[in-house]
Design a protein around this motif. Sequence first.
Motif, mmCIF file in Angstrom:
data_model
loop_
_atom_site.group_PDB
_atom_site.id
_atom_site.type_symbol
_atom_site.label_atom_id
_atom_site.label_comp_id
_atom_site.label_asym_id
_atom_site.label_seq_id
_atom_site.Cartn_x
_atom_site.Cartn_y
_atom_site.Cartn_z
ATOM 1 N N GLN A 231 8.336 -18.878 -21.239
ATOM 2 C CA GLN A 231 7.250 -19.392 -20.399
ATOM 3 C C GLN A 231 7.300 -18.173 -19.166
ATOM 4 O O GLN A 231 7.537 -18.541 -17.578
ATOM 5 C CB GLN A 231 7.940 -21.023 -19.310
ATOM 6 N N ASN A 232 7.285 -17.286 -19.806
ATOM 7 C CA ASN A 232 7.035 -16.485 -18.428
ATOM 8 C C ASN A 232 5.132 -15.809 -17.830
ATOM 9 O O ASN A 232 4.908 -16.385 -18.217
ATOM 10 C CB ASN A 232 7.291 -14.600 -18.921
ATOM 11 N N GLU A 233 5.919 -15.507 -16.325
ATOM 12 C CA GLU A 233 4.664 -15.333 -15.771
ATOM 13 C C GLU A 233 4.531 -13.752 -15.483
ATOM 14 O O GLU A 233 4.995 -13.325 -14.755
ATOM 15 C CB GLU A 233 3.609 -16.079 -14.311
ATOM 16 N N SER A 234 3.107 -13.061 -15.449
ATOM 17 C CA SER A 234 3.051 -11.870 -15.290
ATOM 18 C C SER A 234 1.480 -11.716 -14.713
ATOM 19 O O SER A 234 0.602 -12.136 -14.774
ATOM 20 C CB SER A 234 2.875 -11.092 -16.004
ATOM 21 N N THR A 235 1.469 -11.475 -13.933
ATOM 22 C CA THR A 235 0.300 -10.600 -12.778
ATOM 23 C C THR A 235 -0.065 -9.528 -12.103
ATOM 24 O O THR A 235 1.407 -8.993 -11.591
ATOM 25 C CB THR A 235 0.080 -11.595 -11.579
ATOM 26 N N ILE A 236 -1.270 -8.206 -13.114
ATOM 27 C CA ILE A 236 -1.192 -7.229 -12.504
ATOM 28 C C ILE A 236 -2.277 -7.130 -11.904
ATOM 29 O O ILE A 236 -3.686 -7.055 -12.511
ATOM 30 C CB ILE A 236 -1.290 -6.248 -13.680
ATOM 31 N N GLU A 237 -2.349 -6.562 -10.894
ATOM 32 C CA GLU A 237 -3.284 -5.727 -9.585
ATOM 33 C C GLU A 237 -4.081 -4.538 -9.850
ATOM 34 O O GLU A 237 -3.163 -3.904 -9.273
ATOM 35 C CB GLU A 237 -3.949 -6.600 -8.801
ATOM 36 N N GLN A 238 -4.632 -3.907 -10.620
ATOM 37 C CA GLN A 238 -4.842 -2.372 -10.316
ATOM 38 C C GLN A 238 -6.425 -1.969 -9.703
ATOM 39 O O GLN A 238 -7.072 -2.358 -10.204
ATOM 40 C CB GLN A 238 -4.944 -2.108 -11.891
ATOM 41 N N PHE A 239 -5.808 -1.313 -8.735
ATOM 42 C CA PHE A 239 -7.770 -1.084 -8.119
ATOM 43 C C PHE A 239 -7.005 0.491 -7.435
ATOM 44 O O PHE A 239 -6.420 0.811 -8.367
ATOM 45 C CB PHE A 239 -7.275 -1.662 -6.653
ATOM 46 N N GLY A 240 -8.494 1.389 -7.079
ATOM 47 C CA GLY A 240 -7.725 2.938 -6.980
ATOM 48 C C GLY A 240 -8.761 3.288 -8.410
ATOM 49 O O GLY A 240 -8.937 2.997 -9.000
ATOM 50 N N GLU A 241 -7.704 4.244 -9.173
ATOM 51 C CA GLU A 241 -7.900 4.774 -10.256
ATOM 52 C C GLU A 241 -6.878 6.335 -10.564
ATOM 53 O O GLU A 241 -5.749 6.218 -9.878
ATOM 54 C CB GLU A 241 -8.589 6.686 -9.323
ATOM 55 N N GLY A 242 -6.253 5.719 -12.465
ATOM 56 C CA GLY A 242 -5.624 6.157 -12.769
ATOM 57 C C GLY A 242 -4.588 5.159 -12.149
ATOM 58 O O GLY A 242 -2.870 6.705 -12.666
ATOM 59 N N ASN A 243 -4.182 4.421 -12.208
ATOM 60 C CA ASN A 243 -2.757 3.677 -12.092
ATOM 61 C C ASN A 243 -2.457 3.531 -13.375
ATOM 62 O O ASN A 243 -3.020 3.385 -14.600
ATOM 63 C CB ASN A 243 -3.273 2.855 -10.801
ATOM 64 N N THR A 244 -1.420 3.304 -13.712
ATOM 65 C CA THR A 244 -0.231 2.923 -15.059
ATOM 66 C C THR A 244 0.612 2.285 -14.237
ATOM 67 O O THR A 244 1.613 2.515 -13.722
ATOM 68 C CB THR A 244 0.706 4.197 -15.888
ATOM 69 N N ILE A 245 0.635 0.707 -15.692
ATOM 70 C CA ILE A 245 1.698 -0.230 -15.057
ATOM 71 C C ILE A 245 2.088 -1.052 -16.600
ATOM 72 O O ILE A 245 1.389 -1.211 -17.895
ATOM 73 C CB ILE A 245 1.846 -1.043 -13.998
ATOM 74 N N TYR A 246 3.459 -1.028 -16.670
ATOM 75 C CA TYR A 246 4.119 -1.490 -18.323
ATOM 76 C C TYR A 246 4.840 -2.930 -17.230
ATOM 77 O O TYR A 246 6.157 -2.474 -16.883
ATOM 78 C CB TYR A 246 5.474 -0.776 -18.892
ATOM 79 N N SER B 112 6.274 -12.125 -12.649
ATOM 80 C CA SER B 112 6.049 -10.831 -12.285
ATOM 81 C C SER B 112 4.956 -10.723 -11.319
ATOM 82 O O SER B 112 4.207 -10.948 -12.215
ATOM 83 C CB SER B 112 6.389 -9.427 -13.000
ATOM 84 N N PHE B 113 4.913 -9.830 -10.348
ATOM 85 C CA PHE B 113 3.546 -8.630 -9.355
ATOM 86 C C PHE B 113 4.233 -8.031 -9.196
ATOM 87 O O PHE B 113 4.658 -7.585 -8.304
ATOM 88 C CB PHE B 113 3.257 -10.459 -8.476
ATOM 89 N N ASP C 203 -3.283 7.575 -9.751
ATOM 90 C CA ASP C 203 -2.028 7.898 -10.132
ATOM 91 C C ASP C 203 -0.504 6.991 -10.248
ATOM 92 O O ASP C 203 0.312 8.244 -10.053
ATOM 93 C CB ASP C 203 -2.185 9.407 -10.302
ATOM 94 N N GLN C 204 -0.586 6.069 -9.674
ATOM 95 C CA GLN C 204 0.628 5.788 -9.004
ATOM 96 C C GLN C 204 1.084 5.265 -10.899
ATOM 97 O O GLN C 204 0.268 4.500 -11.486
ATOM 98 C CB GLN C 204 0.714 4.221 -8.454
ATOM 99 N N TYR C 205 2.372 5.044 -10.954
ATOM 100 C CA TYR C 205 2.946 4.019 -11.980
ATOM 101 C C TYR C 205 4.092 3.245 -11.278
ATOM 102 O O TYR C 205 4.747 3.372 -10.063
ATOM 103 C CB TYR C 205 3.903 5.876 -12.696
ATOM 104 N N ALA C 206 4.466 2.472 -12.333
ATOM 105 C CA ALA C 206 5.405 1.268 -12.484
ATOM 106 C C ALA C 206 5.519 1.032 -13.830
ATOM 107 O O ALA C 206 5.247 1.005 -14.805
ATOM 108 C CB ALA C 206 5.057 0.078 -11.130
ATOM 109 N N GLU C 207 6.904 0.440 -13.583
ATOM 110 C CA GLU C 207 8.175 0.201 -14.873
ATOM 111 C C GLU C 207 8.015 -1.504 -14.956
ATOM 112 O O GLU C 207 9.600 -0.817 -13.693
ATOM 113 C CB GLU C 207 8.056 1.062 -15.600
ATOM 114 N N ILE C 208 8.106 -2.691 -14.892
ATOM 115 C CA ILE C 208 8.757 -3.156 -14.876
ATOM 116 C C ILE C 208 9.292 -3.819 -16.143
ATOM 117 O O ILE C 208 8.891 -4.361 -16.993
ATOM 118 C CB ILE C 208 8.309 -5.080 -13.868
#
Length: 212
Positions: free
Chosen positions: A174-189, A199-200, A207-212
């Motif tokens: 019962q985990n919950e993950s929400t990802i929104e990517q706008f702009g250009e060339g963004n990466t998230i794990y 997680s939100f 070219d932004q990078y995020a890791e959760i």
Amino acid sequence: MTAATLALAVPAFADNSTSTVIQTNSGNAATVDQTGSIAGANSTVDQSGANNEAFVTQSDDGSDFGGTAPPINESTIIQSGDGNTANLTQDTSTLQLLSSSYIEQIGDDNNASVTQYDDAQDSTITQVSDLNTANVTQGDQTLALTDESYGNTSSILQGGLGGHFAEVSQSGLQNESTIEQFGEGNTIYVAQLGEFNISFASQDGTDQYAEI
């Protein structure tokens, strides 16, 4: 039309499995393989444009819960534009609970892949720009045997100028993950291994990078 006819003509291995495939223009391909229980599986693929591909495989644990359970697997893939690919696999285990996945790709050359183990998994991917990639894995194939990786929710929205990459792995409860990517060339794990994690993440730049 040939691909649509083949997808509809493949016999399901049990009752109440339903598949609808609609393809327009040229070069589209759709492969639907349903292995449903008496309660069945439900899949809809709608493709417009050229060179789109969609692969859907659905399976459950073979029980209809006394005839009272809803369809155990549900999947909807809608693709518009050129060169889109969507690959979805659903596998329900132990309990007779609903799994649902929805993929919609509106831009060009997008790729979305969803794999669901165990029951009550819910995934939504919406790609409205070009050249986006999203991978979602829900549940653990081993833990699904003892019903210890169910009830995860994932939502991904990719827009802006496109070229985004998002990957979500949920192997707990019962985990919950929400990802929104706008702009250009963004990466998230995002990786959620425990229980009841939320997680939100929102990216609106270049070219932004995020890791959760």
